[in-house]
Enzyme design. Structure first.
Site, PDB file in Angstrom:
ATOM      1  N   CYS A 311      37.367  41.053 -39.404  1.00 23.32           N
ATOM      2  CA  CYS A 311      36.732  42.190 -38.739  1.00 23.32           C
ATOM      3  C   CYS A 311      37.026  42.268 -37.250  1.00 23.32           C
ATOM      4  CB  CYS A 311      35.224  42.184 -38.992  1.00 23.32           C
ATOM      5  SG  CYS A 311      34.342  40.764 -38.301  1.00 23.32           S
ATOM      6  N   HIS A 370      29.510  40.760 -37.695  1.00 22.46           N
ATOM      7  CA  HIS A 370      30.514  41.762 -38.055  1.00 22.46           C
ATOM      8  C   HIS A 370      30.853  42.550 -36.798  1.00 22.46           C
ATOM      9  CE1 HIS A 370      32.952  44.450 -40.313  1.00 22.46           C
ATOM     10  NE2 HIS A 370      32.171  45.484 -40.164  1.00 22.46           N
ATOM     11  N   ASP A 393      34.644  51.745 -37.906  1.00 25.27           N
ATOM     12  CA  ASP A 393      34.822  50.404 -38.451  1.00 25.27           C
ATOM     13  C   ASP A 393      36.099  50.372 -39.281  1.00 25.27           C
ATOM     14  OD1 ASP A 393      34.643  47.881 -39.481  1.00 25.27           O
ATOM     15  OD2 ASP A 393      32.625  48.107 -40.313  1.00 25.27           O
ATOM     16  N   ASN A 433      20.200  47.793 -40.346  1.00 28.27           N
ATOM     17  CA  ASN A 433      18.763  47.949 -40.599  1.00 28.27           C
ATOM     18  C   ASN A 433      18.373  47.894 -42.074  1.00 28.27           C
ATOM     19  OD1 ASN A 433      16.263  48.066 -39.437  1.00 28.27           O
ATOM     20  ND2 ASN A 433      16.230  50.275 -39.198  1.00 28.27           N
ATOM     21  N   ASP A 435      16.996  46.092 -45.507  1.00 35.90           N
ATOM     22  CA  ASP A 435      16.066  45.009 -45.821  1.00 35.90           C
ATOM     23  C   ASP A 435      16.797  43.968 -46.667  1.00 35.90           C
ATOM     24  OD1 ASP A 435      14.138  46.354 -44.474  1.00 35.90           O
ATOM     25  OD2 ASP A 435      12.933  46.891 -46.228  1.00 35.90           O
ATOM     26  N   GLU A 481      12.033  45.945 -33.948  1.00 35.61           N
ATOM     27  CA  GLU A 481      11.575  45.443 -35.239  1.00 35.61           C
ATOM     28  C   GLU A 481      10.053  45.277 -35.224  1.00 35.61           C
ATOM     29  OE1 GLU A 481      13.069  45.213 -37.900  1.00 35.61           O
ATOM     30  OE2 GLU A 481      15.208  45.087 -37.457  1.00 35.61           O
ATOM     31  N   GLU A 486      10.345  52.111 -36.125  1.00 37.48           N
ATOM     32  CA  GLU A 486      11.436  51.504 -36.884  1.00 37.48           C
ATOM     33  C   GLU A 486      11.223  51.697 -38.379  1.00 37.48           C
ATOM     34  OE1 GLU A 486      13.567  48.861 -39.286  1.00 37.48           O
ATOM     35  OE2 GLU A 486      11.408  48.685 -38.957  1.00 37.48           O
TER      36      GLU A 486
END
Length: 751
Positions: A311, A370, A393, A433, A435, A481, A486
Site C-alpha cells: 500500500c 494502510h 487509493d 469507521n 465496527d 470516538e 460519531e
C-alpha cells in the site's frame, strides 16, 4: 499541408513553411509591398523564463512546460519585414492527442486579432519590434492536460497563407490559478503538496508510529514523460483515445485513471502487488526508498509491471505522478485500517480457544496500517461543500466501476456519512469507521465475544507542511470516538447502504452487496479488554517491559484487574503469532497458560518472555507479532479477549554530510550502519538516493556483516539542484530488508 519545424531542445527554432494559396486571390498591383507574405525565420519559446513563472523550472529549463490558466510569452522573428497589425493576421493552433477536435476541446484555434471564433484560448500582442513580435498566449484553466503541438497560420493581405509548426509544449494542472479546479490558496501548502519532492510515509502501529523517508522525485529527468506515457497506456485511452484526451481537463477523471494505472490488476500498470512472503523474482516492497527507480524501471521494460508493491508503495508512486501533473497530493496513513469485503461496515475477526486469530473466510481484515492519497480538487459533480481533499487509493482491494481503483471520495463526505456520493465513499468510510466484531470458534460453533466500535481508524497521519513532524488528521475523517455525532454518522451511513441495496442500486464505486446487521449497537467507551458484557468485571491488558527491538527477547506482562466485589479465578490462554501487513495471520509460535486468582478489586501481573531464538524463525518481513490472551472465569461462561500488535524495530542508518553542499561542487556523504543481530548476516546491499543530489540510485554491495558489527562508507556525489533536499538510505540482507535512514541537506546555489 504544413511544413516541419526543427524541434531541437533549444527555445529558438528555425522554421520552414509551405504557402497555402487561395483559389481566388485578389491582386492589386498598387500595393506591391503587401504581395510579399510575412515569413517567420525563428521562434523563441522562452522556455527558461516561462518555466520559472509556471513553477516548472525544476523539471526542465529548455523544454516548454506550462500550467493552464496562466499566460506565457513566445517571440516570433520574421525573415523579410515587420508585422503590421490590421494587414497581417496571425492565427495560433494548439492540438493535443492523436485526434485533435475543436468540438472536444483538444484543438484550439485562436487569433492574435481576436476574431477567429469563440475560443477560450487567448493570444495578445506584447511587444512589436522591427522584425520580431512577442506575443502572450494563455490556455484556459479547464484545458486538457498533456502534450501539445503549437502551430501558427499567417495571413497577409494579397499574400499567401503560410503555416508553421512552432514546437511542442506540455500543459499541466495549475494550483496557483484561481480558475483551476485544483486551485489551492495557500503558498506553503502548494510548496508542500506540489513542489516538495521528498517526504515521510508513516508506518508501524498505533502505539509505535515511525516515519519512513521517501524520494518522490516528481521533477527528476524523464518523470514527466513517464507520467504522460502512463495516461496513454490506460484502458480508457486504448479504448477511446479521443474521448480520453478530451476528459483530461478534469482532475476527477485524471485521478481515477492514474489510480487504476498505478496497480496492474486490470492493465500493464506500474506495480504488481504482493502481500505474501515470496519476493525472489522481484523487490521486497519494504526495500524501496523512492518512486523514481520504480517509474523508470516500468518505462525501461516496455511498461511491464514492477515487482513488488504494497500500500505505501502504491500511494507513494501515485503521489509522484499526481504532483508531477500539478494536482496537490499528500500521502495518508490510517492505523488499524478496516477492509470490509461485504459492505456491511462490520469487520469480523475469529479466534480459537487459545486466543490466536484465525484465517478469515470472508477476507475481512484490519490492516496494521494502510496508506492512501489525498488529492485537492473541486467536486462540481457533487453537492456544494464536498470539494477539497479527496481520498484516492491505488492499492487494489476492491473494484470500482469494474476497475481496481478507489476514489476520489470526498473526505468531508466520509466524515458526514454521505456514503452514496461518488466515488467509493462507502468503502472508504469502512476503512476509518467500521465496527469490529470478535467471534470465538469452538466445537464447530461461533460465539460472539464483543463488538468493538472504536478500534478501526486511529491516528490518521500525514507529513506536516514544510516540517518533518507528523500531523494527526483523524478529525477530518470522523467525529471523536464515543461522541453522539460519531454514532449518528455511522447509523446514517448504515441506513444509506441499506436503502441503496433495497433499491438494487448502490451508486458508482459502492462495495458489493452483503448481509446487513439488524441494528448497530451503541459504542462502548472503555474497552481495555474485549468482552460481551460487563458481567465478568475483569480487565486484561498487555504492557511491554522493554522496547521491542529486533534481535532482543520480547518481555511483557499481562495485567489482570478485578473490578468486582467477588473473588475471581481466571484461566488465561496466551499465544503469539506473526502477521502479514494486510492482517493475515501466520501459525502461532508461542503459547502459555496462566492461572490467576484475584481478590475483590485486586490487580496482578503475569510476566511473559518470548526469546529471540524462538520468534526469529517465524517472523514475517513485516516484523509484526500479535500477542493474544483469552481469559475465562471458572464459574462463568463469559470470555475476555485482549490482544496487542508489536512491531519490532531496527536501529536506523546514520548519514553525515561532510562539508558544504553546493550546486555542481563535489560532496562527500558518510553512511554509518550496523548489523543489529547476534548472528552473521549475508547478501548485504546498501542503496542511497536523493533527488537533486544523485542522478540515479546508488547501490553498494556490502556482503557479510558480522554479529553486532558497525561499519561505514563514504559516497561522492555532485548536487545538481539547489534548495532543501533529502538523502534516503536502505540496508538489506538475508535476515532483514529495511533498515532505513535519512538526512536533510540544504544545497547552496553557489556563485
Amino acid at each position: 499541408m504544413e511544413g516541419e519545424a526543427d524541434t531541437s531542445s533549444t527555445s529558438f527554432l528555425k522554421l520552414q513553411a509551405i504557402q497555402l494559396f487561395c483559389a481566388e486571390q485578389p491582386r492589386e498591383p498598387e500595393v506591391t509591398t503587401m504581395a510579399q507574405g510575412l515569413e517567420v525565420a525563428l521562434i523563441d519559446l522562452q522556455s527558461s523564463w516561462n518555466n520559472v513563472r509556471h513553477h516548472t523550472e525544476e523539471i526542465s529549463s529548455n523544454r516548454l512546460l506550462l500550467r493552464r490558466g496562466q499566460s506565457f510569452n513566445i517571440t516570433l522573428y520574421f525573415r523579410n519585414r515587420a508585422f503590421q497589425p490590421g494587414l497581417d493576421d496571425i492565427i495560433f493552433v494548439a492540438e493535443t492527442g492523436p485526434l485533435p477536435d475543436l468540438a472536444k476541446g483538444t484543438r484550439a484555434v485562436f487569433s492574435l486579432a481576436g476574431h477567429s471564433g469563440p475560443s477560450p484560448w487567448i493570444a495578445s500582442l506584447e511587444t512589436l519590434g522591427a522584425t520580431s513580435l512577442e506575443v502572450s498566449l494563455c490556455a484556459p484553466p479547464t484545458a486538457a492536460v498533456g502534450r501539445y503541438l503549437l502551430k501558427v497560420h499567417i495571413k497577409s493581405l494579397q499574400g499567401p497563407v503560410t503555416a508553421y509548426q512552432l514546437g511542442e509544449f506540455i500543459l499541466l494542472f495549475n494550483p496557483w490559478c484561481p480558475g483551476d479546479a485544483v486551485y489551492l490558496d495557500s503558498e506553503p501548502q502548494r510548496q508542500e503538496y506540489v513542489v516538495n519532492d521528498y517526504g515521510f510515509i508513516y508506518q508501524g502501529n498505533k502505539n509505535w508510529i515511525r516515519p519512513c523517508p521517501w524520494n518522490y522525485g516528481q521533477f527528476e529527468e524523464n518523470i514527466i514523460d513517464i507520467c504522460l506515457e502512463l495516461l496513454d497506456k490506460s484502458l480508457n485511452f486504448q479504448i477511446d483515445p479521443a474521448t480520453d484526451c478530451a476528459l483530461r481537463g478534469s482532475p476527477v477523471y485524471v485521478s481515477r485513471v492514474v489510480c487504476a494505472m498505478i496497480n496492474s490488476n486490470d492493465d500493464n500498470g506500474v506495480l504488481n502487488g504482493n502481500w505474501g512472503e515470496k519476493y525472489s523474482d522481484g523487490i521486497n516492497p519494504t526495500e524501496w526508498t523512492g518512486s523514481v527507480a520504480i517509474l523508470k524501471q516500468w518505462h525501461a521494460t516496455g511498461c511491464q509491471p514492477v515487482r513488488y508493491g504494497q500500500c505505501w508503495v502504491f500511494a507513494a508512486v501515485m503521489c509522484t505522478v499526481m504532483r508531477c501533473l500539478g494536482i496537490p497530493t499528500r500521502v495518508i496513513t490510517n492505523f488499524d485500517s478496516g477492509h470490509d469485503t461485504d459492505g456491511n461496515l462490520i469487520i469480523d475477526e475469529y479466534y480459537d480457544s487459545t486466543g490466536r486469530i484465525l484465517e478469515n473466510k470472508k477476507k475481512d481484515t484490519v490492516w496494521n496500517f494502510h496508506v492512501w492519497n489525498e488529492c485537492w480538487m473541486a467536486r462540481k459533480d457533487l453537492p456544494p461543500g464536498y470539494g477539497g481533499w479527496q481520498v484516492l487509493d491505488a492499492t487494489p482491494q476492491e473494484t470500482s466501476n469494474g476497475l481496481y481503483c478507489c476514489g476520489p471520495a470526498s473526505v468531508r463526505a466520509i466524515k458526514e456519512g454521505e456514503v452514496d456520493l461518488n466515488y467509493d465513499t462507502a468503502f472508504t468510510f469502512s476503512m476509518v469507521n467500521a465496527d469490529c466484531m470478535s467471534w470465538l470458534v469452538f466445537g464447530g460453533k461461533e460465539e460472539k465475544l464483543h463488538r468493538d466500535t472504536s478500534s478501526v481508524g486511529n491516528f490518521i497521519s500525514t507529513k506536516s507542511i514544510q516540517s518533518d513532524e507528523r500531523d494527526d488528521i483523524t478529525q477530518n475523517y470522523k467525529y471523536a470516538e464515543g461522541s453522539p455525532q460519531e454514532r449518528e454518522m455511522f447509523l446514517k451511513a448504515l441506513q444509506k447502504l441499506k436503502a441503496g441495496r433495497s433499491q438494487g442500486f448502490l451508486g458508482a464505486g459502492s462495495p458489493p452487496s452483503g448481509s446487513m446487521p439488524p441494528r448497530a449497537s451503541p459504542r462502548s467507551l472503555d474497552t481495555p479488554s474485549l468482552r460481551p458484557s460487563d458481567v465478568v468485571r475483569v480487565s486484561l491488558k498487555f504492557q511491554m517491559l522493554d522496547p521491542p527491538d529486533m534481535g532482543q527477547d520480547i518481555r511483557f506482562v499481562l495485567l489482570a484487574l478485578n473490578m468486582s466485589a467477588q473473588f475471581k479465578d481466571l484461566k488465561v490462554n496466551l499465544s503469539a503469532q506473526s502477521l502479514l501487513h494486510d492482517g493475515s495471520p501466520l501459525p502461532p509460535f508461542w503459547q502459555d497458560t496462566a492461572f490467576i486468582t484475584l481478590s475483590p478489586e485486586e490487580a496482578k501481573s503475569h510476566p511473559c518472555k518470548i526469546p529471540y531464538s524462538q520468534y526469529s524463525q517465524y517472523l514475517s518481513t513485516d516484523k509484526l507479532i500479535r500477542i493474544s490472551a483469552l481469559g475465562e472465569e471458572k464459574s462463568s461462561p463469559e470470555k475476555i479477549l485482549v490482544n496487542k500488535i508489536i512491531t519490532l524495530a531496527y536501529p536506523g542508518i546514520m548519514i553525515n554530510v561532510l562539508g558544504a553542499a553546493i550546486v555542481n561542487q563535489p560532496l562527500s556523504i558518510q553512511v554509518i550502519f550496523s548489523n543489529p543481530l547476534s548472528e552473521q548476516v549475508a547478501d548485504c546491499v546498501l542503496t542511497v538516493e536523493g533527488s537533486g543530489l544523485f542522478r540515479k540510485q546508488q547501490r553498494v554491495l556490502i556482503g557479510v556483516l558480522q554479529p553486532q558489527h558497525r561499519a561505514s562508507l563514504t559516497l561522492e556525489t555532485v548536487p545538481f539542484k539547489s534548495g532543501q533536499r533529502q538523502i534516503q538510505a536502505n540496508l538489506r540482507s538475508n535476515k532483514f530488508k529495511d533498515i532505513k535512514g535519512y538526512r536533510n541537506v540544504y544545497v547552496d546555489f553557489g556563485l
